[in-house]
Design an enzyme around this catalytic site. Structure first.
Site, PDB file in Angstrom:
ATOM      1  N   LYS A  22       0.840  -1.212   0.000  1.00 32.09           N
ATOM      2  CA  LYS A  22       0.000   0.000   0.000  1.00 32.09           C
ATOM      3  C   LYS A  22       0.873   1.260   0.000  1.00 32.09           C
ATOM      4  O   LYS A  22       0.688   2.155  -0.819  1.00 32.09           O
ATOM      5  CB  LYS A  22      -0.883   0.000   1.260  1.00 32.09           C
ATOM      6  CG  LYS A  22      -1.556   1.325   1.513  1.00 32.09           C
ATOM      7  CD  LYS A  22      -2.359   1.345   2.793  1.00 32.09           C
ATOM      8  CE  LYS A  22      -1.572   1.544   4.061  1.00 32.09           C
ATOM      9  NZ  LYS A  22      -1.510   2.886   4.625  1.00 32.09           N
ATOM     10  N   ASN A  23       1.821   1.329   0.941  1.00 33.52           N
ATOM     11  CA  ASN A  23       2.550   2.585   1.102  1.00 33.52           C
ATOM     12  C   ASN A  23       3.537   2.846  -0.034  1.00 33.52           C
ATOM     13  O   ASN A  23       3.889   3.998  -0.294  1.00 33.52           O
ATOM     14  CB  ASN A  23       3.249   2.629   2.465  1.00 33.52           C
ATOM     15  CG  ASN A  23       2.234   2.804   3.587  1.00 33.52           C
ATOM     16  OD1 ASN A  23       1.079   3.159   3.341  1.00 33.52           O
ATOM     17  ND2 ASN A  23       2.651   2.535   4.817  1.00 33.52           N
ATOM     18  N   CYS A 118      -4.307  13.261  12.541  1.00 38.69           N
ATOM     19  CA  CYS A 118      -4.990  11.985  12.368  1.00 38.69           C
ATOM     20  C   CYS A 118      -4.937  11.244  13.691  1.00 38.69           C
ATOM     21  O   CYS A 118      -4.331  11.718  14.647  1.00 38.69           O
ATOM     22  CB  CYS A 118      -4.350  11.172  11.251  1.00 38.69           C
ATOM     23  SG  CYS A 118      -2.774  10.493  11.714  1.00 38.69           S
ATOM     24  N   ARG A 123       1.047  14.747  13.145  1.00 45.04           N
ATOM     25  CA  ARG A 123       1.589  14.499  11.809  1.00 45.04           C
ATOM     26  C   ARG A 123       1.608  15.729  10.900  1.00 45.04           C
ATOM     27  O   ARG A 123       0.886  15.796   9.915  1.00 45.04           O
ATOM     28  CB  ARG A 123       0.849  13.345  11.132  1.00 45.04           C
ATOM     29  CG  ARG A 123       1.035  12.033  11.873  1.00 45.04           C
ATOM     30  CD  ARG A 123       0.287  10.907  11.238  1.00 45.04           C
ATOM     31  NE  ARG A 123       1.008  10.321  10.118  1.00 45.04           N
ATOM     32  CZ  ARG A 123       0.496   9.382   9.334  1.00 45.04           C
ATOM     33  NH1 ARG A 123      -0.729   8.970   9.536  1.00 45.04           N
ATOM     34  NH2 ARG A 123       1.200   8.875   8.349  1.00 45.04           N
ATOM     35  N   ASP A 309       4.670   0.534  12.129  1.00 44.37           N
ATOM     36  CA  ASP A 309       3.453  -0.061  11.554  1.00 44.37           C
ATOM     37  C   ASP A 309       3.254  -1.529  11.968  1.00 44.37           C
ATOM     38  O   ASP A 309       2.255  -2.138  11.591  1.00 44.37           O
ATOM     39  CB  ASP A 309       3.475   0.043  10.028  1.00 44.37           C
ATOM     40  CG  ASP A 309       3.278   1.474   9.547  1.00 44.37           C
ATOM     41  OD1 ASP A 309       2.887   2.320  10.371  1.00 44.37           O
ATOM     42  OD2 ASP A 309       3.511   1.738   8.359  1.00 44.37           O
ATOM     43  N   ARG A 401      -8.518  -0.342   4.375  1.00 42.68           N
ATOM     44  CA  ARG A 401      -7.535   0.618   3.855  1.00 42.68           C
ATOM     45  C   ARG A 401      -6.211  -0.078   3.558  1.00 42.68           C
ATOM     46  O   ARG A 401      -5.460   0.390   2.702  1.00 42.68           O
ATOM     47  CB  ARG A 401      -7.262   1.715   4.894  1.00 42.68           C
ATOM     48  CG  ARG A 401      -8.436   2.616   5.127  1.00 42.68           C
ATOM     49  CD  ARG A 401      -8.072   3.743   6.054  1.00 42.68           C
ATOM     50  NE  ARG A 401      -7.104   4.639   5.411  1.00 42.68           N
ATOM     51  CZ  ARG A 401      -6.790   5.840   5.863  1.00 42.68           C
ATOM     52  NH1 ARG A 401      -7.353   6.278   6.971  1.00 42.68           N
ATOM     53  NH2 ARG A 401      -5.909   6.597   5.246  1.00 42.68           N
TER      54      ARG A 401
HETATM   55  C1  EPZ Z   1       4.551   6.797   6.428  1.00 40.54           C
HETATM   56  O1  EPZ Z   1       3.846   7.916   6.950  1.00 40.54           O
HETATM   57  C2  EPZ Z   1       3.552   5.682   6.314  1.00 40.54           C
HETATM   58  N1  EPZ Z   1       2.475   6.087   5.428  1.00 40.54           N
HETATM   59  C3  EPZ Z   1       2.999   5.312   7.687  1.00 40.54           C
HETATM   60  O2  EPZ Z   1       2.151   4.180   7.550  1.00 40.54           O
HETATM   61  C4  EPZ Z   1       4.182   4.962   8.609  1.00 40.54           C
HETATM   62  O3  EPZ Z   1       3.686   4.733   9.911  1.00 40.54           O
HETATM   63  C5  EPZ Z   1       5.205   6.088   8.629  1.00 40.54           C
HETATM   64  O4  EPZ Z   1       5.627   6.407   7.278  1.00 40.54           O
HETATM   65  C6  EPZ Z   1       6.461   5.768   9.440  1.00 40.54           C
HETATM   66  O5  EPZ Z   1       7.055   4.602   8.917  1.00 40.54           O
HETATM   67  C7  EPZ Z   1       2.646   6.055   4.110  1.00 40.54           C
HETATM   68  O6  EPZ Z   1       3.685   5.683   3.598  1.00 40.54           O
HETATM   69  C8  EPZ Z   1       1.487   6.434   3.263  1.00 40.54           C
HETATM   70  P1  EPZ Z   1       6.775  10.120   8.410  1.00 40.54           P
HETATM   71  P2  EPZ Z   1       4.488   9.371   6.891  1.00 40.54           P
HETATM   72  O7  EPZ Z   1       6.719  11.392   7.636  1.00 40.54           O
HETATM   73  O8  EPZ Z   1       5.288   9.509   5.675  1.00 40.54           O
HETATM   74  C9  EPZ Z   1       6.932  13.549  11.768  1.00 40.54           C
HETATM   75  C10 EPZ Z   1       0.227   2.857   7.907  1.00 40.54           C
HETATM   76  O9  EPZ Z   1      -0.302   2.332   8.909  1.00 40.54           O
HETATM   77  N2  EPZ Z   1       6.830  14.497  10.651  1.00 40.54           N
HETATM   78  O10 EPZ Z   1       7.943   9.235   8.215  1.00 40.54           O
HETATM   79  O11 EPZ Z   1       3.392  10.338   7.137  1.00 40.54           O
HETATM   80  C11 EPZ Z   1       5.662  12.709  11.929  1.00 40.54           C
HETATM   81  O12 EPZ Z   1       4.689  13.398  12.660  1.00 40.54           O
HETATM   82  C12 EPZ Z   1       0.769   4.279   7.933  1.00 40.54           C
HETATM   83  O13 EPZ Z   1       0.314   2.274   6.800  1.00 40.54           O
HETATM   84  C13 EPZ Z   1       6.973  15.838  10.900  1.00 40.54           C
HETATM   85  O14 EPZ Z   1       7.176  16.281  12.026  1.00 40.54           O
HETATM   86  O15 EPZ Z   1       5.435   9.303   8.176  1.00 40.54           O
HETATM   87  C14 EPZ Z   1       6.191  11.476  12.598  1.00 40.54           C
HETATM   88  O16 EPZ Z   1       6.314  11.708  13.972  1.00 40.54           O
HETATM   89  C15 EPZ Z   1       0.473   5.007   9.198  1.00 40.54           C
HETATM   90  N3  EPZ Z   1       6.862  16.711   9.842  1.00 40.54           N
HETATM   91  C16 EPZ Z   1       7.599  11.312  11.977  1.00 40.54           C
HETATM   92  O17 EPZ Z   1       7.928  12.593  11.436  1.00 40.54           O
HETATM   93  C17 EPZ Z   1       6.647  16.275   8.564  1.00 40.54           C
HETATM   94  O18 EPZ Z   1       6.561  17.115   7.654  1.00 40.54           O
HETATM   95  C18 EPZ Z   1       7.703  10.281  10.872  1.00 40.54           C
HETATM   96  O19 EPZ Z   1       6.634  10.462   9.954  1.00 40.54           O
HETATM   97  C19 EPZ Z   1       6.519  14.900   8.327  1.00 40.54           C
HETATM   98  C20 EPZ Z   1       6.618  14.031   9.385  1.00 40.54           C
END
Ligand code: EPZ
Length: 424
Positions: A22-23, A118, A123, A309, A401
């Site tokens: 998915k991701n 969310c 996030r 995840d 999802r």
């Molecule tokens: C991806 O989310 C995945 N989603 C998530 O999977 C997964 O949990 C996550 O990566 C971590 O591995 C998709 O790929 C669609 P991040 P993403 O940006 O990209 C902070 C699932 O269950 N952050 O790596 O949104 C954020 O809040 C989902 O399939 C900022 O502060 O995750 C988090 O604490 C849920 N500012 C950390 O970084 C930003 O601009 C890592 O988030 C972006 C992120």
């Protein structure tokens, strides 16, 4: 709305085919915006999040065909005529922000709704925006939208260091940099297999990228990209989830299409808990014939560490492991929503901030349960497979999802699981 009903206590035996990720697919689909020529993805998973991304791309003018029961998604960005991603679609799925980078790179401007928080945490998307700003984008945040513009109509290569590792921000910057003028270096980039998959797909479209899978990615911008046909990588989170099914029930399941390198840190913890994992010609074989499960400590980290995840699903297993396990969630601030539901099934869990301490109990008991996100929901299905009696998991749309044909895949291994209408 539907619910999933599980009657627990059956050791699972059989084979499960792992679907496309998915991701990875959610990051590959926006690449269709980068070219006039078609991008065709094979091995795409049939999931509601993929339908949401399809609807978003269609709203921008991308022609999308396929995926009705098949796993081929053909997309053409030849007649994109709208450069605004509307709140009504973006609010359904945070990954929608991934259209910003490619639209801005190809058209010189883009307007995308801010996704908002969310269930698992605030996030923000500040890192996505900072990386694009480093490439020269001018951003204006008004009325819940990011209005982005590239002066002169084109982004410029940049040397950018992410202050913290972000999967989505790395993907957005990588997509954008393929059409920027000059060279971009992304430092402290995410190393997840989904990033490497995106880089390989973009290379198949003519992009020049080096270093994916490491924390430094170098992209030499091109004037245009061409079409490609590309297979989506296997879903490592689906793989890990189904590895836990025979682990928690006892039994033996072959995960077809799985590979250890996709889930190495997770597999190490599973073995430490007393589960056997072997590589086979078609994938991985996971079994637990005899002997109790043992407590292990887990700390979530960016790849190659233990994935956030899989934290909820691992917690379900540790609920029935001998001893005390400590789970530390380091990525998201609110990702223990499954704990109170597991407690309703008889688990013993103490949550303090980002740490959960699980004391193993001999057996879980079936109960009606509900969770507010995808991985939390599936952890309750796993708990239900091991529990005594019947578990009803409500709000099945979360599962849809991210898990294609969940009941069918588990039923093929002997699980007593069904979906039924839920009026409650
Ligand atoms: C991806 O989310 C995945 N989603 C998530 O999977 C997964 O949990 C996550 O990566 C971590 O591995 C998709 O790929 C669609 P991040 P993403 O940006 O990209 C902070 C699932 O269950 N952050 O790596 O949104 C954020 O809040 C989902 O399939 C900022 O502060 O995750 C988090 O604490 C849920 N500012 C950390 O970084 C930003 O601009 C890592 O988030 C972006 C992120």
């Amino acid at each position: 709305m539907d619910r999933i009903v599980v009657e627990g206590g059956v050791p699972l035996e059989g084979r499960i085919e792992i679907s496309g990720a998915k991701n990875a697919c959610l990051a590959l689909m926006p690449a269709a915006l980068l070219s006039e020529e078609p991008l065709t993805l094979t091995n795409a998973p049939l999931l509601s999040d993929i339908r949401t991304m399809t609807a978003l791309l269609q709203s921008l003018g991308v022609e999308v065909s396929g995926l009705q029961g098949g796993h081929v998604l053909a997309m053409s960005g030849a007649s994109v005529d709208n450069h605004t991603a509307d709140y009504d679609i973006v609010r359904k799925m945070r990954a929608s922000i991934l259209v910003l980078g490619p639209m801005l790179a190809r058209y010189g401007h883009a307007t995308v709704s801010l996704p908002g928080g969310c269930a698992i945490g605030a996030r923000p998307v500040d890192l996505h925006l900072r990386a694009l700003e480093a490439m020269g984008a001018e951003l204006d945040l008004r009325e819940g939208y990011v209005h982005a513009r590239a002066p002169g109509g084109r982004l410029k290569g940049a040397d950018f260091t992410f202050p913290l590792v972000s999967v989505g921000a790395t993907e957005n910057a990588l997509l954008a940099a393929t059409l920027a003028e000059g060279t971009t270096i992304l430092r402290n980039a995410a190393r997840e297999p989904e990033i490497a998959d995106l880089a390989r797909c973009l290379r198949a479209m003519g992009a020049r990228i080096e270093g994916e899978g490491t924390s430094e990615i170098t992209i030499e911008g091109r004037d245009s990209l061409h079409g490609a046909t590309y297979p989506v990588i296997a879903d490592r989170i689906e793989l890990g989830t189904y590895m836990l099914a025979p682990a928690i029930t006892g039994g033996r399941v072959e995960l077809v299409g799985g590979s250890r390198e996709l889930v190495a840190a997770f597999a190490d913890k599973l073995e430490a808990a007393g589960v056997d994992i072997e590589e086979s010609a078609d994938g991985l074989v996971v079994s637990r014939r005899n002997g109790p499960l043992k407590a292990v400590d887990v700390r979530t980290e960016p790849f190659p560490g233990f994935p956030t995840d899989l934290q909820a699903q691992m917690m379900a297993l540790l609920c029935v492991a001998e001893g005390k396990s400590k789970l530390e969630e380091m990525i998201f601030e609110n990702r223990f929503m499954h704990a109170p539901e597991l407690i309703r099934m008889g688990a013993s869990i103490d949550v303090h901030g980002g740490t959960a301490t699980v004391t193993g109990v001999e057996r879980l008991k079936g109960a009606p349960v509900m969770a507010t996100d995808l991985r939390a929901s599936v952890s309750l299905v796993l708990a239900g497979l091991a529990a005594e009696g019947e578990t009803q998991v409500k709000r099945v749309y979360h599962l849809d999802r991210g898990y294609e044909r969940l009941e069918e895949k588990l039923r093929a291994c002997g699980a007593r699981i069904r979906r039924e209408p839920d009026d409650g």
